[in-house]
Design an enzyme around this catalytic site. Sequence first.
Site, PDB file in Angstrom:
ATOM      1  N   HIS A 159      53.616   9.121  24.338  1.00 32.67           N
ATOM      2  CA  HIS A 159      53.738   8.821  23.022  1.00 32.67           C
ATOM      3  C   HIS A 159      54.393   7.503  22.809  1.00 32.67           C
ATOM      4  O   HIS A 159      55.406   7.327  23.047  1.00 32.67           O
ATOM      5  CB  HIS A 159      54.383   9.918  22.077  1.00 32.67           C
ATOM      6  CG  HIS A 159      54.263   9.688  20.633  1.00 32.67           C
ATOM      7  ND1 HIS A 159      53.196  10.004  19.945  1.00 32.67           N
ATOM      8  CD2 HIS A 159      54.927   9.084  19.580  1.00 32.67           C
ATOM      9  CE1 HIS A 159      53.144   9.599  18.773  1.00 32.67           C
ATOM     10  NE2 HIS A 159      54.497   9.117  18.510  1.00 32.67           N
ATOM     11  N   ASP A 181      51.991  13.756  25.300  1.00 31.96           N
ATOM     12  CA  ASP A 181      52.276  13.615  23.752  1.00 31.96           C
ATOM     13  C   ASP A 181      52.170  15.024  23.169  1.00 31.96           C
ATOM     14  O   ASP A 181      51.042  15.539  23.372  1.00 31.96           O
ATOM     15  CB  ASP A 181      51.406  12.452  23.409  1.00 31.96           C
ATOM     16  CG  ASP A 181      51.780  12.247  22.055  1.00 31.96           C
ATOM     17  OD1 ASP A 181      52.691  12.762  21.183  1.00 31.96           O
ATOM     18  OD2 ASP A 181      51.054  11.290  21.282  1.00 31.96           O
ATOM     19  N   SER A 215      50.890   7.128  15.110  1.00 28.01           N
ATOM     20  CA  SER A 215      51.648   8.312  14.855  1.00 28.01           C
ATOM     21  C   SER A 215      51.639   8.569  13.364  1.00 28.01           C
ATOM     22  O   SER A 215      50.529   8.593  12.993  1.00 28.01           O
ATOM     23  CB  SER A 215      52.980   7.529  15.544  1.00 28.01           C
ATOM     24  OG  SER A 215      53.806   8.741  15.492  1.00 28.01           O
TER      25      SER A 215
END
Length: 407
Positions: free
Chosen positions: A377, A347, A190
């Site tokens: 995600h 995501d 991320s």
Amino acid sequence: MRLRWSGGVLLSVAAAYYVYTPLPSTVSEPWKLILLDALFRSFIHAGDAAQALGVCHSVHMLNSVVSRLEVIEPWSSPTVSVTDSALGGVPARVFQPVGGGAKLRRGVLYFHGGGWALGSGRMRSYDLLCRRMAEELDTVVVSVDYRLAPDAVFPDQYHDALAASRAFLSPEVLQRYGVNPARVGVSGDSSGGNLAAAVAQRISADDSMSVKFSIQALIYPVLQALDLNTPSYQQNHNVPILHRHLMARFWLIYLGADPSLLPHLLSSPSSLLHPSIPPSIRSHLNWTSLLAAKHQKHYRPVGMETGSREVTGIVPGLVDVRAAPLLAEQGILGRTPRAYVMTCEFDVLRDDGLMYARRLQDAGVTVTSVHYDDGFHGCMVFSFWPFWSSVGQRSLDNYIQWLDHNL
Ligand SMILES: *[C@@H]1O[C@H](CO)[C@@H](O)[C@H](O)[C@H]1NC(C)=O
């Protein structure tokens, strides 16, 4: 009695409504994701309430909850020795396999996710991840605790990541940890994937450094904020846990921008139609040419809305490659190491990762692009009870296997 009963029903309905988010049917273990999302949203709402009441910044509140519940002291097992230390002046947790004599090991520098504002390498989930990497790969893993927003904003996080990278790649530190200079990787998930990609670019282009990263492994990385209307942003705008408006909030906090710009960032047209962004930059995130048709689906660039304001002039970080590694020139990308890019169908950041993989490939880099059709995600890191998911396990196994074969 009647009143209490109807009150109970009303409360349950309200709770169910709060918890329930409609999800695509093909996502891995939807109910766990729904619960994870409800938990996450309740923390965010509590943080927002605290901020509205003037108690503290919502992010501080979230982080204090996280550190109370999740941060764990370093503990060593018979196979991995764990210590809290610092790298280039930046706090870091070091995971070293035990024994093995004088043989040199591989090394991984890891950046945790959390929107550049939340989390820590000392959290249980990241501690477990790095411990497992150290153990299964017989590799020295260093998990970096870069400074967090809002106390530190761009480029502080980037500078911390770079300082830790330079230190890790220095002959003294490699020697101290017994790491083979030819086999050092950088990785992150991320926003940590954002930092990993950004420092990989910087270090690769730095001719003064004799040791460089030999691989980069990016897990659902966030790579740009100019187009929050890519097909994956459009498709997954309301999919847990990283809703589109939340990602936009993280970007504004990271770039030190006024939170009141949120509606402008969200309503700005696709970068492809942004008259103020030069075509050279636009071509770097042109998803109509960079994404395969199966990912473009039926989506179209979102057009100019009346009243949408120019945000790039006000937030210069939006066009800074140190914040948005997808915007780098091809010549820079071409010097970066062999890459692993993991993306998830559910995501908003899917297309950031897919476009980056494609651009790295076009620049001549060897890329393994792994996409999970049932992934969401955060799935690789939320692999602990009760949020364990099949896609989380599969993605973690695949990531570790790739590192084993490529680092
Ligand atoms: C994006 O790619 C499409 C298809 O190749 C092309 O027609 C268009 O001009 C490109 N747009 C930009 C801004 O580069």
